[in-house]
Design an enzyme around this catalytic site. Sequence first.
Site, PDB file in Angstrom:
ATOM      1  N   GLN A 251     -46.526  21.646  44.486  1.00 37.17           N
ATOM      2  CA  GLN A 251     -45.964  20.225  45.299  1.00 37.17           C
ATOM      3  C   GLN A 251     -47.374  19.663  45.845  1.00 37.17           C
ATOM      4  O   GLN A 251     -47.770  18.592  45.845  1.00 37.17           O
ATOM      5  CB  GLN A 251     -45.030  20.274  45.607  1.00 37.17           C
ATOM      6  CG  GLN A 251     -43.835  20.260  44.939  1.00 37.17           C
ATOM      7  CD  GLN A 251     -43.702  19.398  43.789  1.00 37.17           C
ATOM      8  OE1 GLN A 251     -43.590  18.103  43.938  1.00 37.17           O
ATOM      9  NE2 GLN A 251     -44.016  19.993  42.410  1.00 37.17           N
ATOM     10  N   HIS A 254     -50.251  17.594  44.629  1.00 33.77           N
ATOM     11  CA  HIS A 254     -49.922  16.279  43.879  1.00 33.77           C
ATOM     12  C   HIS A 254     -50.858  15.077  44.700  1.00 33.77           C
ATOM     13  O   HIS A 254     -51.549  14.378  44.353  1.00 33.77           O
ATOM     14  CB  HIS A 254     -48.392  15.908  44.096  1.00 33.77           C
ATOM     15  CG  HIS A 254     -47.791  16.066  42.982  1.00 33.77           C
ATOM     16  ND1 HIS A 254     -47.796  15.551  41.670  1.00 33.77           N
ATOM     17  CD2 HIS A 254     -46.455  17.105  42.895  1.00 33.77           C
ATOM     18  CE1 HIS A 254     -47.051  15.659  40.683  1.00 33.77           C
ATOM     19  NE2 HIS A 254     -46.143  16.932  41.577  1.00 33.77           N
ATOM     20  N   GLU A 319     -36.338  16.769  47.660  1.00 36.85           N
ATOM     21  CA  GLU A 319     -36.550  16.300  46.327  1.00 36.85           C
ATOM     22  C   GLU A 319     -36.348  17.540  45.399  1.00 36.85           C
ATOM     23  O   GLU A 319     -35.591  17.504  44.488  1.00 36.85           O
ATOM     24  CB  GLU A 319     -37.982  15.907  45.903  1.00 36.85           C
ATOM     25  CG  GLU A 319     -38.259  15.171  44.744  1.00 36.85           C
ATOM     26  CD  GLU A 319     -39.738  14.974  44.206  1.00 36.85           C
ATOM     27  OE1 GLU A 319     -39.995  14.222  43.475  1.00 36.85           O
ATOM     28  OE2 GLU A 319     -40.511  15.225  45.108  1.00 36.85           O
ATOM     29  N   HIS A 320     -37.212  18.448  45.608  1.00 36.28           N
ATOM     30  CA  HIS A 320     -36.964  19.707  44.950  1.00 36.28           C
ATOM     31  C   HIS A 320     -36.561  20.815  45.779  1.00 36.28           C
ATOM     32  O   HIS A 320     -37.175  21.131  46.837  1.00 36.28           O
ATOM     33  CB  HIS A 320     -38.112  20.351  44.528  1.00 36.28           C
ATOM     34  CG  HIS A 320     -39.004  19.287  43.392  1.00 36.28           C
ATOM     35  ND1 HIS A 320     -39.983  18.532  43.791  1.00 36.28           N
ATOM     36  CD2 HIS A 320     -38.796  19.006  42.098  1.00 36.28           C
ATOM     37  CE1 HIS A 320     -40.605  17.630  43.003  1.00 36.28           C
ATOM     38  NE2 HIS A 320     -39.639  17.650  41.855  1.00 36.28           N
ATOM     39  N   ASP A 353     -40.529  20.358  35.960  1.00 36.24           N
ATOM     40  CA  ASP A 353     -41.358  19.317  35.916  1.00 36.24           C
ATOM     41  C   ASP A 353     -41.918  19.109  34.325  1.00 36.24           C
ATOM     42  O   ASP A 353     -42.075  17.856  33.958  1.00 36.24           O
ATOM     43  CB  ASP A 353     -42.949  19.621  36.702  1.00 36.24           C
ATOM     44  CG  ASP A 353     -42.851  18.873  37.937  1.00 36.24           C
ATOM     45  OD1 ASP A 353     -42.039  18.133  38.423  1.00 36.24           O
ATOM     46  OD2 ASP A 353     -43.792  19.233  38.701  1.00 36.24           O
ATOM     47  N   HIS A 412      -7.043 -20.055  45.176  1.00 33.61           N
ATOM     48  CA  HIS A 412      -6.751 -19.080  44.549  1.00 33.61           C
ATOM     49  C   HIS A 412      -5.098 -18.787  43.846  1.00 33.61           C
ATOM     50  O   HIS A 412      -5.099 -18.639  42.923  1.00 33.61           O
ATOM     51  CB  HIS A 412      -7.227 -17.502  45.270  1.00 33.61           C
ATOM     52  CG  HIS A 412      -8.543 -17.385  45.268  1.00 33.61           C
ATOM     53  ND1 HIS A 412      -9.669 -18.220  45.876  1.00 33.61           N
ATOM     54  CD2 HIS A 412      -9.416 -16.392  44.872  1.00 33.61           C
ATOM     55  CE1 HIS A 412     -10.785 -17.738  45.837  1.00 33.61           C
ATOM     56  NE2 HIS A 412     -10.635 -16.632  45.111  1.00 33.61           N
TER      57      HIS A 412
END
Length: 425
Positions: A251, A254, A319-320, A353, A412
Amino acid sequence: MIRSYRYGEVSPEEIFARTEMPSNVSEIVSGIIDKVREDGDKALLEYNRTFDHSEASLEVTKEEIEEAYQSVDPEMIRIMEEAAENIRAFHSRQKRNSFILNEKTGVIMGQKVMPVERAGLYVPGGTAAYPSTVLMNCIPAHIAGVPEIVITTPATGGKISPVLLAAAKIGGADRIFRVGGAQAIAALAYGTETVPAVDKIVGPGNAFVAEAKKQVYGKVSIDMIAGPSEILIVADGTCDPEVVAADMLSQAEHDKYATAVLVTDSKELAEAVPEELERQLAVLPREEIARASINNNGKIILADDIETAIEIANRIAPEHLEVSVENPFDYLSQIRNAGSVFLGKNCPEALGDYFAGPNHTLPTSGTARFNSPLSVDDFTKKMQYSYYTEDALIEVADKVARFAKEEGLDAHGRSVLVRKNRKDK
């Protein structure tokens, strides 16, 4: 170098702090969106020249896509097709059905589940090409039944990676455009002479893409506001430091804003992983990016036990989340907050992934506390309907009118009673 903590000896704010993004992003993005709305294709072509050094036309032709597909190594085509089948098998189980209720006399109610008419998929470019993101975005949209699937992606020098175009063909994309960044999001939201306006924009991107999605939300729907990539690894003392370091770097490479965190109950593992990180960083092609990520955002947290490590993970809501321990299913019920969970020592995040099947477009920055991975649901909308016979309405008219009176909305109530009174006459 990576920072290490013993849980409980530092403040939660220090442990759980996330990367600060540049402060001027919002203003820059706002200007880009305004320019695209005003100048359309002219603005997109100008941004392509400035940022991507591209003089190419905006839309990729069918011939270019086919040529790219034929140029890709057949083995890679077979791998992508197998990955696509895995993704399709997983996401096909997510499809929802419409329903109808007719349990009370004279009353029919129901819900229709329908695809959005046009979906825009943003695929990042720049420092790397992501055919996996093409598959992860296209296939759920295709399963949902979206009539038109549009892709935008940066094209450095006017070129898009052939493998990315091949993935678009495998995934079922209808049109592909050479445009990236905030300007691509603006084009998808408002439309230009060439790029059609869409109903839903999905896909990850950098800070400018995320901010653009935030600013156009309301004009179109979006999947989520995605931040930098994250991985948190819960590991026990039986784990190999080399493997743990490799997963953290998967990661970190990235971008420099990515975050990699190890939480372990093993002092030996906590001490060995930094050395492994250094050794592997030295031979990593994207060393500069990965090192910046590890140095600025990487953390090793020493916990008393794995149960505490899981609670730390729940607070971070990564996230992971890799649960690299003996008997990982013993802890699955304790995990509440994570985008995607990878169980056991033989399930690295990279499987998710590229190949396993669950989606890799995931909530980041702690939003896994309330948000979900990209799914077929992201490409559908629900419409409800009701039908009452005259007798069925009269039966409940007084109750509806009483409810309306309680809220001070007499009109109404009158809209119901006028029908009942007409029947009584």
